[in-house]
Design a protein around this motif. Sequence first.
Motif, PDB file in Angstrom:
ATOM      1  N   SER A  44       0.858  -1.175   0.000  1.00 10.34           N
ATOM      2  CA  SER A  44       0.000   0.000   0.000  1.00 10.34           C
ATOM      3  C   SER A  44       0.897   1.228   0.000  1.00 10.34           C
ATOM      4  O   SER A  44       2.101   1.141   0.253  1.00 10.34           O
ATOM      5  N   VAL A  45       0.293   2.378  -0.265  1.00 10.71           N
ATOM      6  CA  VAL A  45       1.068   3.625  -0.292  1.00 10.71           C
ATOM      7  C   VAL A  45       1.654   3.912   1.086  1.00 10.71           C
ATOM      8  O   VAL A  45       2.822   4.311   1.218  1.00 10.71           O
ATOM      9  N   LYS A  46       0.863   3.680   2.105  1.00 12.52           N
ATOM     10  CA  LYS A  46       1.329   3.928   3.466  1.00 12.52           C
ATOM     11  C   LYS A  46       2.493   3.009   3.822  1.00 12.52           C
ATOM     12  O   LYS A  46       3.495   3.449   4.407  1.00 12.52           O
ATOM     13  N   LEU A  48       4.529   1.500   1.692  1.00 10.98           N
ATOM     14  CA  LEU A  48       5.671   1.849   0.857  1.00 10.98           C
ATOM     15  C   LEU A  48       6.386   3.083   1.396  1.00 10.98           C
ATOM     16  O   LEU A  48       7.619   3.142   1.445  1.00 10.98           O
ATOM     17  N   THR A  49       5.608   4.062   1.828  1.00 11.71           N
ATOM     18  CA  THR A  49       6.201   5.273   2.406  1.00 11.71           C
ATOM     19  C   THR A  49       6.961   4.948   3.687  1.00 11.71           C
ATOM     20  O   THR A  49       8.076   5.439   3.915  1.00 11.71           O
ATOM     21  N   SER A  50       6.359   4.109   4.513  1.00  9.62           N
ATOM     22  CA  SER A  50       7.013   3.707   5.760  1.00  9.62           C
ATOM     23  C   SER A  50       8.310   2.965   5.480  1.00  9.62           C
ATOM     24  O   SER A  50       9.326   3.179   6.163  1.00  9.62           O
ATOM     25  N   LEU A  51       8.281   2.097   4.474  1.00  7.20           N
ATOM     26  CA  LEU A  51       9.479   1.339   4.109  1.00  7.20           C
ATOM     27  C   LEU A  51      10.579   2.269   3.589  1.00  7.20           C
ATOM     28  O   LEU A  51      11.763   2.098   3.917  1.00  7.20           O
ATOM     29  N   LEU A  52      10.184   3.255   2.822  1.00  4.36           N
ATOM     30  CA  LEU A  52      11.152   4.197   2.261  1.00  4.36           C
ATOM     31  C   LEU A  52      11.791   5.040   3.360  1.00  4.36           C
ATOM     32  O   LEU A  52      13.017   5.227   3.389  1.00  4.36           O
ATOM     33  N   PHE A  53      10.982   5.517   4.288  1.00  7.18           N
ATOM     34  CA  PHE A  53      11.518   6.322   5.389  1.00  7.18           C
ATOM     35  C   PHE A  53      12.373   5.475   6.331  1.00  7.18           C
ATOM     36  O   PHE A  53      13.293   5.994   6.959  1.00  7.18           O
ATOM     37  N   ARG A  54      12.052   4.187   6.423  1.00  4.72           N
ATOM     38  CA  ARG A  54      12.821   3.316   7.310  1.00  4.72           C
ATOM     39  C   ARG A  54      14.213   3.054   6.759  1.00  4.72           C
ATOM     40  O   ARG A  54      15.199   3.074   7.499  1.00  4.72           O
ATOM     41  N   HIS A  55      14.304   2.791   5.450  1.00  8.58           N
ATOM     42  CA  HIS A  55      15.595   2.448   4.860  1.00  8.58           C
ATOM     43  C   HIS A  55      16.386   3.664   4.389  1.00  8.58           C
ATOM     44  O   HIS A  55      17.577   3.535   4.072  1.00  8.58           O
ATOM     45  N   LEU A  56      15.748   4.817   4.340  1.00  9.95           N
ATOM     46  CA  LEU A  56      16.453   6.069   4.004  1.00  9.95           C
ATOM     47  C   LEU A  56      16.126   7.103   5.074  1.00  9.95           C
ATOM     48  O   LEU A  56      15.322   8.028   4.855  1.00  9.95           O
ATOM     49  N   PRO A  57      16.718   6.966   6.248  1.00 12.50           N
ATOM     50  CA  PRO A  57      16.402   7.895   7.349  1.00 12.50           C
ATOM     51  C   PRO A  57      16.681   9.352   7.019  1.00 12.50           C
ATOM     52  O   PRO A  57      16.132  10.242   7.668  1.00 12.50           O
ATOM     53  N   VAL A  58      17.541   9.615   6.013  1.00 11.83           N
ATOM     54  CA  VAL A  58      17.841  11.002   5.653  1.00 11.83           C
ATOM     55  C   VAL A  58      16.569  11.746   5.250  1.00 11.83           C
ATOM     56  O   VAL A  58      16.461  12.977   5.445  1.00 11.83           O
TER      57      VAL A  58
END
Length: 756
Positions: A44-46, A48-58
Amino acid sequence: MPENRPRYEIDRPAYNLPDFDREFDKKTRQFPVGERVKKHFRCSVKRLTSLLFRHLPVLRWLPKYKVKENLLYDVVGGVSAGTIQVPQGMAFALLANLPPVNGLYSSFFPLIPFFFMGTAPQMVPGTFAVLSIMVGAVCLRLAPESDFSHFNATLNATVVDTDRMDEVRLGISGTLACLTAIIQIGLAFMQFGFIAIYLSESFIRGFMTAAALQVLISVLKYIFDISVSPHSGPLAIIYRLIDIGRGLPDTNITSFVFALVSIVVMIVVKELNGRFRHKLPFPIPVEIIVVVVATAISGPLRFPETYHMDIVGEIPLGFPTPILPTVSHWGDMLSTAFSLAIVGYVINLAVARTLAAKHGYDVDANQEMLALGCGNFFGSFFKIHVICCALCVTMAVDSAGGKSQLASLSVMVVVMVTLLALGVYLRPLPKSVLGALIVVNLKTPLLQLSDPYYLWKKSKADCCVWVVTFLATFLLGLPYGVAVGVGFSILIVIFRTQFRNGSTLVEIEATGIYKNPKVYGKVKSIKGVKILNYCSPLYFANAEIFRQKVIKKTRLDPGKLLLAKRKQLEKELKEKAKEEKKDKQMKKKKLSSVANIIVQTTSQLDLQKDFNFKDSDTNQSGIPVCYDNLGFSETEPDKKMPDQELPFHTLILDLAGVCFIDLTGIKVLIKMNSSYSLLGIKLYLANIQAQVYEELKAGGALDDGNIASSRLFLSVHDAVLFAQRNPDSLKVEEEKEELALDIEGEKDLEQVFVHE
């Protein structure tokens, strides 16, 4: 008793688990595997966003970055840390048997992925002495100096093609970094960050101390500027130490003086930094000062040519040409790569958790492994060697007040300037100065040599882990040290769970609290009830030990007692069979005697007619009375062997300390229940954890014919109340009936006996 002590009063019925669950509507929790798999792979979008923020903390911290408050601290901290990173990187490259420029590559390229993926703001990745020496062992093994030596007839001496050797070793170093990175990335995606819990603090400190001692011995050849034959494998450090001792007469005095003065200056300045750290805006960058001064003295005065000193040499300007890893070498370096992956990750995580506790943020263990793996992977194409947290550099950033990964960006700028412009000026720098820099940075791990003295007083098991890890690492080498240390740590855990000593429990007066009578004095024993506790998981390694502990504490072995009763009953049955056989023989004799009597009686009747006997000598039927004993004597009742009185009628096992149980443990409990039941003793289980209850249920312990669920209780006191209310036990005759049926074949007693 103090008057203001609060009272603890409760009035409720005693519960076993089935009654409690039924009365209070226990909910069934089910987690179907299919639903869990769907949830894990649902997109889901949520998510995917969570996964992106988790692996790219910057993406999370950079938009919120406070420029006015933090930028100055990050820049100052990064620049001061960069002045440490440059000389330290070159020094640790020597430990890896690589040219000094490799240390600069290793201090620059891995920082790029780590800037985007790291979760500890103050952390700066870079070279680390322990990893450098592990990489150096691989370089020596796969590219020994002898492969690049040839005899020069003009010079009448053996010459080493240093440039070619450095090129090959840089390729090996990059290949090893690539393999290590793949292992780290794979473990991160497998959520393998929990592996750090198996590496205890005692193991890490013992390993680091042995590695530091190995580093110290390895760097002595640079301090004394002597030639030492390369060694690898177990006991290599001993051979290296012997070679250093033999080479001491050839010490280059000039190099030694440079090293000695550098060590004294750096120790003094570092002590001042530590004492006045609250007054100084940032630590004095003594490493770069020593490097600059030593280079300024060595170069213009032409010390290298005059005194034949070993120097850094040419440092190529610019970035290196990317290379591809040599996959064919992976088989020869797999074990070392795995050790490097684990050790580097553990060091990284230990420092990250220390910083997190200090500054109040969380560290994602799996993300740290992923960030470290990506840093190694990206850098492997640029001739780096395996990196982790650069401890001194990270501490410098933290001391200067660094707030974010922008500090590591400042470190990158310092290293890049050195690579592009300043490296050429470091050519006359003596290697002994770099060796001195390494020695000073080994102060903290070398002080840990006193650990066993303190550990022995606090925990002998931890002390043994430290000593075994230290000796294995120092004598056998770093990869073997990791394997032996981890293996011994796991054995210690197994032994601790395997040989736990349960205790007998009794009630503390009338409190309903049950404790060990050896510890407390005011206790009240409960007649006919034995209570035992056990504070360890119940699994294949200690299930039989657990049974023996129960036998020892209760002083009753049901297996032996049942076996004795069985033998006694078999003996009685054999005697009874013999008596029955004798009775049959006696009956036959009696029948024959009766037949003779009848014949004699008939003859007497005939004689009576002849001799006219009186009626007084005959009975009403006309048959004369005979007073002879016909052999029909009353048999005496069998003398039965008195049964031994059992010391208790109920055994309660307190399983509050049992956190899990496997099938072997379940089978032992079932067999114990069967054995005690045959003796008329009831087995109760109390304080069962929810997970253990589910394991008992799934393992078949609560099925019909095994342990009745009504014998599972919320607490020891509930079980005691039930035992006191229902203290009935089987009668002796009922026991003998069951055992007799068993011997005749209706029940196989061998399945319930627990033999010694």
